[in-house]
Write a protein that holds these residues in place. Structure first.
Motif, short mmCIF file in Angstrom:
data_model
loop_
_atom_site.label_atom_id
_atom_site.label_comp_id
_atom_site.label_asym_id
_atom_site.label_seq_id
_atom_site.Cartn_x
_atom_site.Cartn_y
_atom_site.Cartn_z
N MET A 129 -1.36 34.18 -68.27
CA MET A 129 -0.26 35.12 -69.10
C MET A 129 -1.27 35.63 -70.25
SD MET A 129 2.46 36.61 -69.65
CE MET A 129 3.50 37.13 -70.71
N ASN A 130 -1.92 34.85 -71.03
CA ASN A 130 -2.78 35.33 -71.97
C ASN A 130 -3.91 36.19 -71.70
OD1 ASN A 130 -5.72 33.95 -72.24
ND2 ASN A 130 -4.35 32.55 -71.42
N ILE A 131 -4.29 36.40 -70.67
CA ILE A 131 -5.28 37.42 -69.98
C ILE A 131 -4.74 38.68 -69.56
CG2 ILE A 131 -7.07 37.81 -68.08
CD1 ILE A 131 -7.30 34.70 -67.69
N LEU A 132 -3.54 38.76 -69.31
CA LEU A 132 -2.60 39.77 -69.03
C LEU A 132 -2.35 40.53 -70.42
CD1 LEU A 132 -1.05 41.89 -67.46
CD2 LEU A 132 0.73 40.43 -67.45
N LEU A 133 -2.11 39.72 -71.46
CA LEU A 133 -1.69 40.35 -72.76
C LEU A 133 -3.02 40.86 -73.33
CD1 LEU A 133 0.61 37.56 -73.90
CD2 LEU A 133 1.22 39.82 -73.41
N TYR A 134 -4.11 40.17 -72.96
CA TYR A 134 -5.22 40.66 -73.79
C TYR A 134 -5.72 42.00 -72.97
CZ TYR A 134 -10.61 40.60 -74.95
OH TYR A 134 -11.72 40.76 -75.32
N LYS A 135 -5.48 42.23 -71.91
CA LYS A 135 -5.84 43.41 -71.33
C LYS A 135 -4.89 44.71 -71.83
CE LYS A 135 -7.64 41.62 -66.96
NZ LYS A 135 -7.45 41.24 -65.47
N VAL A 136 -3.67 44.27 -72.19
CA VAL A 136 -2.65 45.29 -72.67
C VAL A 136 -3.08 45.57 -74.08
CG1 VAL A 136 -0.22 45.75 -73.52
CG2 VAL A 136 -0.69 44.19 -71.21
N ALA A 137 -3.54 44.43 -74.73
CA ALA A 137 -4.03 44.71 -76.23
C ALA A 137 -5.25 45.60 -76.19
CB ALA A 137 -4.52 43.38 -77.02
N LEU A 138 -6.17 45.36 -75.28
CA LEU A 138 -7.42 46.03 -75.05
C LEU A 138 -6.86 47.49 -74.82
CD1 LEU A 138 -10.39 46.50 -74.59
CD2 LEU A 138 -10.10 45.77 -72.18
N LEU A 139 -6.13 47.96 -73.94
CA LEU A 139 -5.57 49.13 -73.54
C LEU A 139 -5.00 49.78 -74.78
CD1 LEU A 139 -5.24 51.40 -71.57
CD2 LEU A 139 -2.97 50.45 -70.95
N LEU A 140 -4.34 49.24 -75.70
CA LEU A 140 -3.68 49.74 -76.84
C LEU A 140 -4.89 50.08 -77.96
CD1 LEU A 140 -0.60 47.44 -77.29
CD2 LEU A 140 -0.56 49.93 -76.67
N TYR A 141 -5.80 49.14 -78.06
CA TYR A 141 -6.98 49.46 -79.03
C TYR A 141 -7.77 50.76 -78.43
CZ TYR A 141 -6.56 45.05 -81.37
OH TYR A 141 -6.27 43.99 -82.16
N LEU A 142 -7.74 50.96 -77.27
CA LEU A 142 -8.38 52.26 -76.73
C LEU A 142 -7.70 53.44 -76.94
CD1 LEU A 142 -10.32 53.58 -74.92
CD2 LEU A 142 -9.02 53.07 -72.93
N VAL A 143 -6.22 53.51 -76.83
CA VAL A 143 -5.54 54.26 -77.47
C VAL A 143 -5.71 54.83 -78.74
CG1 VAL A 143 -2.99 55.09 -77.62
CG2 VAL A 143 -3.76 54.10 -75.63
N ALA A 144 -5.68 53.67 -79.70
CA ALA A 144 -5.69 53.72 -80.97
C ALA A 144 -7.21 54.52 -81.39
CB ALA A 144 -5.69 52.46 -81.83
N THR A 145 -8.03 54.19 -80.76
CA THR A 145 -9.42 54.59 -80.99
C THR A 145 -9.41 56.13 -80.52
OG1 THR A 145 -10.29 52.54 -80.38
CG2 THR A 145 -12.06 54.43 -80.43
N LEU A 146 -8.91 56.52 -79.52
CA LEU A 146 -9.01 57.84 -78.98
C LEU A 146 -7.93 58.94 -79.88
CD1 LEU A 146 -8.53 57.26 -75.07
CD2 LEU A 146 -10.49 58.12 -76.25
N LEU A 147 -7.06 58.19 -80.18
CA LEU A 147 -6.08 58.94 -81.16
C LEU A 147 -6.85 59.27 -82.60
CD1 LEU A 147 -2.67 57.53 -80.82
CD2 LEU A 147 -3.31 59.57 -80.07
N ALA A 148 -7.37 58.35 -83.10
CA ALA A 148 -8.28 58.39 -84.38
C ALA A 148 -9.34 59.37 -84.18
CB ALA A 148 -8.83 56.98 -84.62
#
Length: 275
Positions: free
Chosen positions: A1-20
Motif C-alpha cells: 500500500m505504501n508503494i502505491l501511495l508513494y507513486k501517487v505522491a510522485l505523480l503529484l510532485y510532477l504536476v506541481a513542478t510542471l505547473l510551477a
C-alpha cells in the motif's frame, strides 16, 4: 500500500513542478497558486505514505536509501510550503519542486520493500536524530535556492539585462533575509541533530564520537555553517558572500547525506542501493 501511495505522491510532485515551470516561463501568476495547491496535496499524500509505511514496518521509515530520499523530499516539501505560506515566494517553487521530484524519482528506482530493522537502529533516538538532521537539511536547501536566485538577480542587475524572471523574483534584500532566516533555523537543527546522534552513539556503541566518515563530514559541514553564522553576526556578511556560502554549504550537506553514505565505508553507510 505504501508503494502505491508513494507513486501517487510522485505523480503529484510532477504536476506541481510542471505547473510551477509553466507559471515561471509564461509569466502566469495564477498557475503559481495551482502549483502550491498541488504541492500541498502531494505533501499530504506523502505524509500518508510515510504513516502507512511506519505501520507496516513497525519503525520510523528512515533506515535505508529509499526511505531516506523519501523522508528528505517530504521534509523539504513541508518546509517550503510553510516558508511560501509565510513569505509568498512562489517563483522559488520551480527549483524546490524540481529538487523534490529528483529525490522522489531517485527513490523510485531503488527497491522500495520494507526490510527488517537493524538491531542497532532499534532506538527511540532514531526519529529524533534523523528528524532533526533532515529538517536542518531541508531548511538549508531553501537557503540554497534563495542563494542561487540572489546571484541570478544580482548578475542581471550588474549586466542590465533583465529577463522575465527578474520581474517575478523577490528583491535582493528579501532573498538575503530568507537566507539569514534559514541559517538561524537550520543551524540549531543541525546542532541538535549532531548532539542527539552523539548521545545515541554512546548508548549504542559505547562512545560519543568515533570519527566515522559520516560524523566527520557532518562536523565539517557544521563548522562551515558556523563560520557563516559568525560572519553574519559579527562581521556583517550578507548579500553575495552569504549566498555563495549558502550554496557551498548545501553542496556539503548533499555530500554528507549521499556521497558519504554511498562512497565511504563506515557505520552510517548503506550496504547496498537497497539499504
Amino acid at each position: 500500500m505504501n508503494i502505491l501511495l508513494y507513486k501517487v505522491a510522485l505523480l503529484l510532485y510532477l504536476v506541481a513542478t510542471l505547473l510551477a515551470l509553466v507559471s515561471a516561463v509564461r509569466n502566469r501568476p495564477e498557475r503559481s497558486s495551482w502549483s502550491m495547491t498541488a504541492l500541498l496535496l502531494a505533501f499530504t499524500v506523502h505524509s500518508l505514505t510515510l504513516l502507512v509505511r511506519y505501520l507496516e514496518a513497525g519503525y520510523t521509515p528512515v533506515t535505508n536509501l529509499h526511505e531516506s530520499l523519501s523522508f528528505f523530499a517530504w521534509t523539504l516539501a513541508g518546509v517550503f510550503t510553510l516558508v511560501n505560506w509565510r513569505l509568498r515566494m512562489d517563483v522559488l517553487a520551480v527549483t524546490t519542486c524540481t529538487f523534490i521530484l529528483v529525490l522522489m524519482l531517485f527513490g523510485s528506482l531503488i527497491p522500495m520493500q520494507t526490510q527488517p530493522l537493524n538491531p542497532a537502529l532499534d532506538s527511540f533516538w532514531l526519529p529524533i536524530h534523523v528528524g532533526l538532521a533532515f529538517l536542518g537539511n531541508a531548511v538549508f536547501t531553501v537557503a540554497f535556492v534563495a542563494g542561487v536566485f540572489y546571484l541570478v538577480q544580482e548578475r542581471m542587475l550588474k549586466s542590465k539585462k533583465f529577463s522575465a524572471l527578474y520581474y517575478r523574483l523577490p528583491s535582493l534584500e528579501t532573498l538575503d533575509s530568507l537566507n539569514y532566516r534559514c541559517l538561524t533555523f537550520g543551524f540549531p537543527l543541525m546542532t541538535m541533530g549532531i548532539i542527539s546522534g552523539a548521545v545515541w552513539a554512546e548508548s549504542a556503541w559505547g562512545t560519543y564520537w568515533s570519527w566515522d566518515p559520516k560524523e566527520a563530514w557532518a562536523l565539517i559541514t557544521w563548522f562551515l555553517y558556523a563560520a557563516l553564522l559568525h560572519g553574519r553576526l559579527t562581521v556583517g556578511w550578507r548579500g553575495r558572500r552569504a549566498a555563495i556560502f549558502a550554496i557551498i554549504g548545501f553542496l556539503f550537506v548533499l555530500f554528507t547525506f549521499l556521497g558519504v553514505n554511498l562512497l565511504l565505508p563506515g557505520l552510517h553507510s548503506y550496504s547496498s542501493m537497497a539499504g
